[in-house]
Scaffold this motif. Structure first.
Motif, PDB file in Angstrom:
ATOM      1  N   PRO A 147      -5.106   6.472  10.589  1.00 10.63           N
ATOM      2  CA  PRO A 147      -4.001   5.815   9.895  1.00 10.63           C
ATOM      3  C   PRO A 147      -2.875   5.437  10.856  1.00 10.63           C
ATOM      4  N   PRO A 148      -2.434   4.183  10.831  1.00  9.11           N
ATOM      5  CA  PRO A 148      -1.378   3.746  11.751  1.00  9.11           C
ATOM      6  C   PRO A 148       0.009   4.244  11.370  1.00  9.11           C
ATOM      7  N   VAL A 149       0.187   4.627  10.091  1.00 10.96           N
ATOM      8  CA  VAL A 149       1.472   5.153   9.634  1.00 10.96           C
ATOM      9  C   VAL A 149       1.220   6.404   8.802  1.00 10.96           C
ATOM     10  N   ASP A 150       2.204   7.271   8.756  1.00 11.74           N
ATOM     11  CA  ASP A 150       2.069   8.531   8.019  1.00 11.74           C
ATOM     12  C   ASP A 150       2.545   8.338   6.581  1.00 11.74           C
ATOM     13  N   THR A 151       1.802   7.527   5.828  1.00 15.93           N
ATOM     14  CA  THR A 151       2.123   7.255   4.424  1.00 15.93           C
ATOM     15  C   THR A 151       0.880   7.501   3.590  1.00 15.93           C
ATOM     16  N   SER A 152       0.990   8.325   2.568  1.00 19.76           N
ATOM     17  CA  SER A 152      -0.156   8.616   1.715  1.00 19.76           C
ATOM     18  C   SER A 152      -0.474   7.381   0.867  1.00 19.76           C
ATOM     19  N   PRO A 153      -1.730   7.224   0.421  1.00 20.24           N
ATOM     20  CA  PRO A 153      -2.098   6.047  -0.370  1.00 20.24           C
ATOM     21  C   PRO A 153      -1.448   5.997  -1.738  1.00 20.24           C
ATOM     22  N   SER A 154      -0.786   7.059  -2.133  1.00 22.27           N
ATOM     23  CA  SER A 154      -0.082   7.061  -3.417  1.00 22.27           C
ATOM     24  C   SER A 154       1.401   6.723  -3.257  1.00 22.27           C
ATOM     25  N   GLU A 155       1.857   6.547  -2.010  1.00 20.01           N
ATOM     26  CA  GLU A 155       3.277   6.323  -1.737  1.00 20.01           C
ATOM     27  C   GLU A 155       3.547   4.894  -1.287  1.00 20.01           C
ATOM     28  N   PHE A 156       4.739   4.412  -1.633  1.00 22.40           N
ATOM     29  CA  PHE A 156       5.209   3.117  -1.153  1.00 22.40           C
ATOM     30  C   PHE A 156       5.656   3.271   0.299  1.00 22.40           C
ATOM     31  N   HIS A 157       5.124   2.429   1.168  1.00 23.56           N
ATOM     32  CA  HIS A 157       5.509   2.480   2.578  1.00 23.56           C
ATOM     33  C   HIS A 157       6.802   1.713   2.781  1.00 23.56           C
ATOM     34  N   ASN A 158       7.825   2.385   3.301  1.00 28.65           N
ATOM     35  CA  ASN A 158       9.083   1.704   3.568  1.00 28.65           C
ATOM     36  C   ASN A 158       8.840   0.598   4.581  1.00 28.65           C
ATOM     37  N   PRO A 159       9.110  -0.652   4.201  1.00 33.21           N
ATOM     38  CA  PRO A 159       8.762  -1.780   5.079  1.00 33.21           C
ATOM     39  C   PRO A 159       9.520  -1.752   6.392  1.00 33.21           C
ATOM     40  N   ASP A 160       8.942  -2.448   7.372  1.00 30.94           N
ATOM     41  CA  ASP A 160       9.658  -2.691   8.610  1.00 30.94           C
ATOM     42  C   ASP A 160      10.886  -3.543   8.290  1.00 30.94           C
ATOM     43  N   ILE A 161      11.755  -3.731   9.266  1.00 35.50           N
ATOM     44  CA  ILE A 161      12.966  -4.524   9.040  1.00 35.50           C
ATOM     45  C   ILE A 161      12.573  -5.895   8.514  1.00 35.50           C
TER      46      ILE A 161
END
Length: 270
Positions: A147-161
């Motif tokens: 996984p490239p980011v530490d975000t679970s598949p149930s969570e919204f990934h805080n977008p890049d800028i």
């Protein structure tokens, strides 16, 4: 024994498993190799209870600052290498083009993976947030990534800028068909607004409140080809019948982009 020392096995471990074992999985493997939760995660015990163990239970290992992990015996890499090769342990990773289904082309989904030495492939068990267990066998190494980011598949990934996204940027966006399903990561490109001249000097798309995402694997008339979402947001966007869009990440690595392009379908999708 010196032949099992970390000095010998650490480089071998990273050479063999480094491309698909991320930091979260590595921490979990350290614990499992140590014996913690071995009864649950041992392959022989899997059928009766593993399906009740959510991915978040494994991911949570990485969030603990356990000093004991810093005091691992010098043979930990040999143990982890052996346990992975033998298929004893399952680990979290992501799978491209899951199940070989046309509906999942150019996507990447979280799964729990187990190595099958006889075929040099992997078995995947997809996220338990689905109403039923979904398995896939015979997955080659080329379809797996850490996984490239530490975000679970149930969570919204805080977008890049948000201001960084400009037409032509390669991106991955979270998407799910139903609200109670887990997110997958889908490859796309930032597109121009309909009224844009597409001239680099005149283009103001990066200032627009709406971000246009293009999925060029689909034909131009497909409803999936181009999607507008809000540029600045902190929660998922719903496009009605077309599912839910989560966070976006910009791809800077040529290796990442190249991997997606190698998975490109031979024919445009409907």
């Amino acid at each position: 024994m010196k032949c099992r020392s970390d000095e010998i096995w650490e480089p071998l471990f990273h050479q063999r498993w480094g491309k698909i074992i991320g930091p979260t999985a590595f921490t979990a493997l350290e614990r499992m190799a140590k014996g913690e939760n071995a009864r649950i995660l041992n392959r022989s015990y899997m059928p009766s209870c593993f399906w009740m163990l959510p991915l978040t239970c494994i991911w949570s290992f990485s969030r603990h600052n356990d000093k004991a992990l810093l005091e691992e015996p010098s043979e930990r890499f040999a143990s982890m290498y052996s346990d992975l090769e033998s298929g004893k342990l399952w680990f979290p990773a992501q799978v491209y083009n899951r199940q070989g289904h046309v509906g999942f082309l150019l996507s990447c989904y979280d799964a729990e993976l187990n190595y099958v030495r006889d075929s040099d492939t992997f078995c995947a068990r997809y996220s338990p947030y689905y109403p039923r267990v979904i398995m896939e066998d015979g997955i080659p190494w080329a379809r797996i990534r850490k996984p490239p980011v530490d975000t679970s598949p149930s969570e919204f990934h805080n977008p890049d800028i948000a201001e960084e996204f400009r037409p032509g940027d390669h991106i991955e966006v979270q998407w799910k068909r139903c609200q109670y399903f887990p997110y997958g990561w889908w490859y796309g490109i930032v597109g121009h607004a309909a009224n844009c001249t597409r001239d680099d000097q005149d283009c103001k798309c990066h200032l627009d409140e709406v971000l246009w995402l293009e999925f060029r694997q689909y034909i131009r008339d497909s409803r999936w080809r181009k999607v507008p979402i809000k540029r600045k947001r902190s929660r998922e966007d719903s496009s009605g019948l077309d599912g839910f869009y989560g966070g976006i990440r910009k791809l800077f690595s040529e290796d990442e982009i190249s991997t997606w392009l190698q998975l490109w379908p031979k024919e445009s999708l409907q």
